[in-house]
Scaffold this motif. Sequence first.
Motif, mmCIF file in Angstrom:
data_model
loop_
_atom_site.group_PDB
_atom_site.id
_atom_site.type_symbol
_atom_site.label_atom_id
_atom_site.label_comp_id
_atom_site.label_asym_id
_atom_site.label_seq_id
_atom_site.Cartn_x
_atom_site.Cartn_y
_atom_site.Cartn_z
ATOM 1 N N VAL A 182 40.210 30.708 41.067
ATOM 2 C CA VAL A 182 41.129 31.804 40.737
ATOM 3 C C VAL A 182 40.725 32.415 39.405
ATOM 4 O O VAL A 182 40.478 31.702 38.427
ATOM 5 N N ALA A 183 40.654 33.725 39.347
ATOM 6 C CA ALA A 183 40.288 34.427 38.113
ATOM 7 C C ALA A 183 41.396 34.270 37.085
ATOM 8 O O ALA A 183 42.581 34.178 37.427
ATOM 9 N N THR A 184 41.015 34.247 35.819
ATOM 10 C CA THR A 184 42.000 34.022 34.762
ATOM 11 C C THR A 184 43.081 35.098 34.739
ATOM 12 O O THR A 184 44.243 34.802 34.444
ATOM 13 N N ASP A 185 42.707 36.341 35.069
ATOM 14 C CA ASP A 185 43.705 37.412 35.042
ATOM 15 C C ASP A 185 44.541 37.476 36.317
ATOM 16 O O ASP A 185 45.433 38.311 36.438
ATOM 17 N N GLN A 186 44.266 36.580 37.272
ATOM 18 C CA GLN A 186 45.035 36.504 38.512
ATOM 19 C C GLN A 186 45.783 35.177 38.627
ATOM 20 O O GLN A 186 46.304 34.836 39.685
ATOM 21 N N LEU A 187 45.847 34.434 37.530
ATOM 22 C CA LEU A 187 46.380 33.082 37.565
ATOM 23 C C LEU A 187 47.885 33.036 37.819
ATOM 24 O O LEU A 187 48.380 32.185 38.565
ATOM 25 N N ASP A 191 50.032 29.909 42.344
ATOM 26 C CA ASP A 191 50.116 29.607 43.766
ATOM 27 C C ASP A 191 50.242 28.088 43.889
ATOM 28 O O ASP A 191 49.243 27.363 43.878
#
Length: 348
Positions: A182-187, A191
């Motif tokens: 998971v990308a850091t800006d999508q954390l 989830d």
Amino acid sequence: MKRLLLVATFCGLTAGAAFAEQKEVVVATTGGVFNQAISEIWFEPFTKQTGIKVKTVVATDAQMRSKAQAMFEAKDVAWDMINNVDILAASAQNRAFTEDLTEFCKQFAERRDLANDTCNASGVKITYNATLLAFNADKFKGLPPQTWADFWNVKDFPGPRALPNFGDPWRVLAAALLADGVATDQLFPLDLDRAFKKLDQIKPQVSLWWKTGDQSQQGFRGGDYVMGMIWGTRVSALKAEGQPVQQSYDQAFMLADTMQILKNSPNGEGAQALLKFYLETPAVQAKFAEKFGVTPVSQDAIKLMSDEGRAKIPTSSEAFKKIIKHDPAWINDNQARILEAWNAWMLK
């Protein structure tokens, strides 16, 4: 930890004789080297200047919160201050049994050396500390582990692991998602289903689920794990002992240790004086930061640190680029749900 409604005649710390008439200040800490250092560096000089004694009691982070709440609800508060991370300090649950320090904080409004929001309604931030990946450098020579993906990579980085289990699991869940790509800006929002699925993979490798910082240190000394998620303060303490521990700030979680004063505490005025002393004494902050490799809240304190000490803490823009940006509002709003899911997973 929590703060000051001093009458005008007692507004300065020079009124030590008057304060000495009061009961001691009782502060809950996580024990071990942290308790020893905070007593020697902060509490003892405070007592020497004001005459107010400081007593420490040891509890895990979860115990601090649960016992403080229970004491408040029973109307039998025996402690004055507890130590929390800033996210939990600001939560509605904690604010219900801790003092609002808005008035106390007004006296520091013009302090340009203090980091933003150092003194706020929920408490006083004393240091910025990272929760990060630490490892035994003797076990990983050459290219060492740096990220949470490396933590999950037991083939290239074999050996037992350590993870925290002290009632605030969001960092472990976030690390699992980062390890899963998971990308850091999508954390955020986290989830949870995906995180627990990833945690299922590493659970058999976790030999230590530590509940206190002192326990995480003892586990490293005893060889219980070769790689773990622990606090930066504990890494610094282990290094000072000569232990072969190193850390990575890549994907670390930076939080502020925050002192909160309990509502209806026995010595709220003394607790406020203790916090005032800390904020007005950069030398104490600097010494504490040097001891544990943390970032002090005052720029004046950073200037007092040695070049070596400053080099060990994330003060540069480059260092902060690697640190994860978390979502305090989401974490607080979902705290109960996260903990319930975590406890159920731990019992599997």
